[in-house]
Design a protein around this motif. Structure first.
Motif, PDB file in Angstrom:
ATOM      1  N   PRO A  56    -135.127 -14.784  35.137  1.00 56.46           N
ATOM      2  CA  PRO A  56    -135.364 -13.476  35.748  1.00 56.46           C
ATOM      3  C   PRO A  56    -135.335 -12.349  34.717  1.00 56.46           C
ATOM      4  CG  PRO A  56    -133.152 -14.267  36.265  1.00 56.46           C
ATOM      5  CD  PRO A  56    -133.857 -15.386  35.580  1.00 56.46           C
ATOM      6  N   ASP A  57    -136.095 -11.294  35.002  1.00 57.34           N
ATOM      7  CA  ASP A  57    -136.042 -10.086  34.170  1.00 57.34           C
ATOM      8  C   ASP A  57    -134.795  -9.283  34.497  1.00 57.34           C
ATOM      9  OD1 ASP A  57    -138.526 -10.813  33.140  1.00 57.34           O
ATOM     10  OD2 ASP A  57    -139.608  -9.693  34.684  1.00 57.34           O
ATOM     11  N   GLU A  58    -134.410  -9.288  35.766  1.00 52.06           N
ATOM     12  CA  GLU A  58    -133.197  -8.599  36.222  1.00 52.06           C
ATOM     13  C   GLU A  58    -132.568  -9.413  37.346  1.00 52.06           C
ATOM     14  OE1 GLU A  58    -133.591  -4.465  37.339  1.00 52.06           O
ATOM     15  OE2 GLU A  58    -135.401  -4.252  36.114  1.00 52.06           O
ATOM     16  N   GLY A  59    -131.291  -9.125  37.614  1.00 52.67           N
ATOM     17  CA  GLY A  59    -130.617  -9.746  38.737  1.00 52.67           C
ATOM     18  C   GLY A  59    -129.724 -10.903  38.334  1.00 52.67           C
ATOM     19  N   GLU A  60    -129.022 -11.452  39.333  1.00 55.81           N
ATOM     20  CA  GLU A  60    -128.044 -12.517  39.104  1.00 55.81           C
ATOM     21  C   GLU A  60    -128.293 -13.719  40.004  1.00 55.81           C
ATOM     22  OE1 GLU A  60    -123.672 -11.131  37.832  1.00 55.81           O
ATOM     23  OE2 GLU A  60    -124.271 -10.415  39.809  1.00 55.81           O
ATOM     24  N   ILE A  61    -128.004 -14.897  39.459  1.00 57.10           N
ATOM     25  CA  ILE A  61    -127.932 -16.128  40.238  1.00 57.10           C
ATOM     26  C   ILE A  61    -126.483 -16.591  40.176  1.00 57.10           C
ATOM     27  CG2 ILE A  61    -128.684 -18.525  40.446  1.00 57.10           C
ATOM     28  CD1 ILE A  61    -131.329 -17.669  39.113  1.00 57.10           C
ATOM     29  N   ILE A  62    -125.840 -16.698  41.336  1.00 54.85           N
ATOM     30  CA  ILE A  62    -124.415 -17.006  41.404  1.00 54.85           C
ATOM     31  C   ILE A  62    -124.244 -18.337  42.140  1.00 54.85           C
ATOM     32  CG2 ILE A  62    -122.165 -16.229  42.248  1.00 54.85           C
ATOM     33  CD1 ILE A  62    -123.341 -13.352  42.187  1.00 54.85           C
ATOM     34  N   ILE A  63    -123.603 -19.283  41.500  1.00 58.42           N
ATOM     35  CA  ILE A  63    -123.396 -20.609  42.077  1.00 58.42           C
ATOM     36  C   ILE A  63    -121.905 -20.858  42.244  1.00 58.42           C
ATOM     37  CG2 ILE A  63    -123.760 -23.089  41.768  1.00 58.42           C
ATOM     38  CD1 ILE A  63    -126.229 -22.352  40.075  1.00 58.42           C
ATOM     39  N   GLY A  64    -121.483 -21.062  43.494  1.00 59.22           N
ATOM     40  CA  GLY A  64    -120.063 -21.273  43.774  1.00 59.22           C
ATOM     41  C   GLY A  64    -119.205 -20.114  43.329  1.00 59.22           C
ATOM     42  N   GLY A  65    -119.717 -18.896  43.411  1.00 58.86           N
ATOM     43  CA  GLY A  65    -118.974 -17.700  43.031  1.00 58.86           C
ATOM     44  C   GLY A  65    -119.037 -17.345  41.563  1.00 58.86           C
ATOM     45  N   LYS A  66    -119.743 -18.150  40.758  1.00 59.66           N
ATOM     46  CA  LYS A  66    -119.795 -17.928  39.313  1.00 59.66           C
ATOM     47  C   LYS A  66    -121.233 -17.630  38.876  1.00 59.66           C
ATOM     48  CE  LYS A  66    -119.170 -20.435  34.952  1.00 59.66           C
ATOM     49  NZ  LYS A  66    -118.898 -21.772  34.352  1.00 59.66           N
ATOM     50  N   PRO A  67    -121.462 -16.494  38.192  1.00 58.46           N
ATOM     51  CA  PRO A  67    -122.804 -16.183  37.689  1.00 58.46           C
ATOM     52  C   PRO A  67    -123.252 -17.235  36.679  1.00 58.46           C
ATOM     53  CG  PRO A  67    -121.417 -14.227  37.628  1.00 58.46           C
ATOM     54  CD  PRO A  67    -120.508 -15.389  37.915  1.00 58.46           C
ATOM     55  N   GLU A  68    -124.499 -17.661  36.807  1.00 56.89           N
ATOM     56  CA  GLU A  68    -125.036 -18.697  35.928  1.00 56.89           C
ATOM     57  C   GLU A  68    -126.326 -18.209  35.262  1.00 56.89           C
ATOM     58  OE1 GLU A  68    -123.796 -21.564  35.133  1.00 56.89           O
ATOM     59  OE2 GLU A  68    -122.332 -22.081  36.690  1.00 56.89           O
ATOM     60  N   LEU A  69    -126.470 -18.596  34.001  1.00 58.45           N
ATOM     61  CA  LEU A  69    -127.712 -18.331  33.264  1.00 58.45           C
ATOM     62  C   LEU A  69    -128.458 -19.660  33.161  1.00 58.45           C
ATOM     63  CD1 LEU A  69    -129.335 -16.154  31.741  1.00 58.45           C
ATOM     64  CD2 LEU A  69    -128.155 -16.870  29.650  1.00 58.45           C
ATOM     65  N   LEU A  70    -129.487 -19.814  33.966  1.00 62.23           N
ATOM     66  CA  LEU A  70    -130.208 -21.085  34.040  1.00 62.23           C
ATOM     67  C   LEU A  70    -131.417 -21.019  33.112  1.00 62.23           C
ATOM     68  CD1 LEU A  70    -130.074 -21.490  37.931  1.00 62.23           C
ATOM     69  CD2 LEU A  70    -128.428 -22.307  36.231  1.00 62.23           C
ATOM     70  N   VAL A  71    -131.209 -21.417  31.867  1.00 61.10           N
ATOM     71  CA  VAL A  71    -132.264 -21.261  30.852  1.00 61.10           C
ATOM     72  C   VAL A  71    -133.189 -22.458  30.767  1.00 61.10           C
ATOM     73  CG1 VAL A  71    -130.881 -19.671  29.472  1.00 61.10           C
ATOM     74  CG2 VAL A  71    -130.722 -22.141  29.053  1.00 61.10           C
ATOM     75  N   SER A  72    -132.890 -23.513  31.538  1.00 58.11           N
ATOM     76  CA  SER A  72    -133.741 -24.700  31.518  1.00 58.11           C
ATOM     77  C   SER A  72    -133.489 -25.502  32.783  1.00 58.11           C
ATOM     78  CB  SER A  72    -133.441 -25.568  30.296  1.00 58.11           C
ATOM     79  OG  SER A  72    -132.136 -26.136  30.403  1.00 58.11           O
ATOM     80  N   ALA A  73    -134.377 -26.459  33.051  1.00 55.53           N
ATOM     81  CA  ALA A  73    -134.186 -27.336  34.201  1.00 55.53           C
ATOM     82  C   ALA A  73    -132.903 -28.153  34.050  1.00 55.53           C
ATOM     83  CB  ALA A  73    -135.399 -28.246  34.357  1.00 55.53           C
ATOM     84  N   LYS A  74    -132.575 -28.524  32.804  1.00 51.63           N
ATOM     85  CA  LYS A  74    -131.355 -29.286  32.559  1.00 51.63           C
ATOM     86  C   LYS A  74    -130.119 -28.458  32.909  1.00 51.63           C
ATOM     87  CE  LYS A  74    -131.193 -32.253  29.226  1.00 51.63           C
ATOM     88  NZ  LYS A  74    -131.109 -32.926  27.896  1.00 51.63           N
ATOM     89  N   GLU A  75    -130.142 -27.159  32.575  1.00 47.32           N
ATOM     90  CA  GLU A  75    -129.013 -26.284  32.905  1.00 47.32           C
ATOM     91  C   GLU A  75    -128.882 -26.128  34.420  1.00 47.32           C
ATOM     92  OE1 GLU A  75    -126.583 -24.871  31.049  1.00 47.32           O
ATOM     93  OE2 GLU A  75    -127.381 -26.148  29.452  1.00 47.32           O
ATOM     94  N   ALA A  76    -130.015 -26.015  35.116  1.00 45.39           N
ATOM     95  CA  ALA A  76    -129.975 -25.910  36.574  1.00 45.39           C
ATOM     96  C   ALA A  76    -129.384 -27.173  37.181  1.00 45.39           C
ATOM     97  CB  ALA A  76    -131.381 -25.654  37.110  1.00 45.39           C
TER      98      ALA A  76
END
Length: 511
Positions: A56-76
């Motif tokens: 994303p250019d802006e915004g947050e993805i939060i998984i189980g209450g923790k912000p995550e930076l998903l930089v690849s399919a492996k990280e997701a």
């Protein structure tokens, strides 16, 4: 309140195009949460970011209450997200088990631990009711079985957030019911299931919550019990939408345009051919063909269009025998075709909007000046289709892949109706398009019929066939189980015919 997945203010732009412009989403564990929106609303871009393929250019993805930076399919995947894409990513020469384990092998191992993997995969299958022959080659499995492999792959990697992107687009009604049973088992197992779809009846059947997005923004989120199909459709499109378009009664059919007389079309391998098919379609009539996928529809259409040779029988168009004419002849016979797969059969992906707009009409005198195509006439032709059929595109030179699925389909329909063909063969005309585009396509098919033309409608959507067709034929095993006026059949009778039970009526002479 704790959520398995939250999306806050996601924005993603591609140049000047804002695909996501403020998406908010909250999904609980043990919940099936639907996301609805038109083609081009931003659903696929959102899925790409949740799956780590886009950032994303802006915004947050939060998984189980923790912000995550998903930089690849492996990280997701490590974060517990699994995505079931519309197009499967399987190696056909491998077995089901090999496909499931592929890419998940421990780096310390040189060889695949098939025995250990089979035990673990078997436990997953039992837990979620996923019946599958793990030793079967993928190439010999049905679409539904291949989809189950993809789901097991996701669970094998430990995903607890399962994203299903338009999962029913390629399934038969029976396979869809099987998928819904799996989704309910995943929900019972505590997974958060994100169901991306524009099929509102399915959303109402399966979802606990629903979020609607339009033009890249979140319109709202509601418990499913608080909404209905009409409300969701209007929220998706931003205006009132007719979910059912009724055909005009009292249109008197004219003379026959298409007559099939004992048509048999043979195929190779596991494909189902068409056997001894006889019916006719008159001016001012829509004839619908319904059947479970793989029961001879493709062979029937390809035989009519000359793509496959007829082994026996006759094809008559406006009184002339055209059996086994080559496909390019059908433009001169005033036949148009909406192909079942727009990107494989209806469009050339490397071409622009303009080049696809006249595809198949290169020999049409109205587009030529002497022996050459006229640039001005091509521009006028394209502009007319874009304006009259409401195709959203930045310019005629835009690559066709830059258009949403609904707009690609509108371009095809505009092209095929541009010269008002006497016979239109429409195969799955609304496959993979949103509710607003479906309404538009239905209106144009009925308008074409009301102008005194014939339409052969081939679809797996029973409601579509029943609402649009004057008469229907039901296919099973490559044979017609029954023919009659739409109102003469109940849905139960149609279901029996789709399962192979002959109907005693008009079709008896053909059955």
């Amino acid at each position: 309140m704790s959520y398995a997945l939250q999306v806050k203010g996601i924005r993603k732009a591609f140049g000047s195009v804002k695909a996501n412009d403020g998406i908010d989403l909250a999904v609980r564990a043990g919940e099936i949460h639907a996301i609805c929106g038109e083609n081009g609303a931003g659903k696929s871009t959102l899925v790409g970011q949740l799956g780590g393929m886009l950032q994303p250019d802006e915004g947050e993805i939060i998984i189980g209450g923790k912000p995550e930076l998903l930089v690849s399919a492996k990280e997701a995947s490590r974060a517990g997200i699994g995505v079931l894409h519309q197009h499967f990513m399987l190696v056909e020469a491998f077995t089901a088990l090999e496909n499931i384990m592929l890419g998940a092998e421990p780096p310390s191992r040189v060889f695949l631990d098939s025995r250990g993997g089979e035990k673990e995969v078997g436990e997953i299958c039992r837990k979620y009711g996923l019946g599958l022959d793990l030793k079967a080659k993928v190439s010999g499995l049905s679409v539904g079985a291949q989809q189950r492999i993809e789901i097991i792959k996701i669970l094998y990697r430990g995903a607890r957030i399962i994203i299903l992107d338009e999962p029913t687009a390629v399934l038969t009604p029976q396979e869809t019911e099987s998928l819904f049973a799996i989704m309910r088992d995943l929900k019972q197992g505590g997974c958060a299931v994100l169901f991306i779809s524009h099929k509102l009846k399915e959303v109402m059947d399966i979802a606990d919550q629903v979020t609607v997005i339009r033009d890249g923004r979140t319109v709202g989120a509601w418990p499913i019990r608080e909404v209905n199909e009409q409300f969701l459709a209007s929220s998706m499109v931003g205006r009132e939408v007719a979910l059912t378009v009724k055909r005009e009664e009292g249109v008197v059919p004219g003379k026959p345009v298409l007559e099939l007389q004992g048509l048999t079309v043979k195929t190779g391998g596991l494909e189902q051919g068409a056997r001894d098919i006889s019916f006719h379609i008159c001016e001012g009539e829509i004839f619908g063909v319904i059947g479970i996928a793989g029961n001879g529809q493709e062979a029937l259409v390809e035989g009519i269009l000359g793509i496959r040779k007829a082994a026996s029988g006759r094809i008559v168009v406006e009184g002339s025998d055209v059996t086994n004419r080559i496909p390019k002849d059908y433009r001169t016979l005033s036949i148009g075709c909406i192909a079942s797969d727009r990107l494989k059969e209806g469009l050339v992906k490397d071409f622009s909007v303009k080049d696809n707009a006249y595809l198949g009409y290169q020999r049409y005198a109205g587009l030529r000046r002497g022996p050459f195509l006229s640039g001005r006439r091509l521009a006028d032709w394209t502009r007319s289709i874009v304006e009259n059929y409401r195709v959203k595109t930045e310019s005629p030179d835009t690559p066709i892949t830059g258009l949403s699925g609904g707009n690609q389909q509108k371009l095809i329909i505009g092209r095929e109706l541009s010269l008002s063909p006497k016979l239109l063969v429409a195969v799955q005309p609304t496959r993979g398009v949103d509710v607003g585009s479906i309404e538009f396509i239905h209106r144009n098919l009925l308008r074409h019929r009301n102008q005194g033309n014939a339409v052969l409608l081939v679809s797996q959507e029973l409601e579509e066939v029943l609402s649009l067709s004057d008469r229907i034929g039901v296919l099973c095993g490559g044979q017609l189980m029954g023919i009659g006026r739409t109102e003469d059949f109940t849905k139960g009778q149609i279901g029996l015919m789709m399962a192979g039970v002959h109907h005693k009526g008009e079709a008896a002479e053909y059955a």
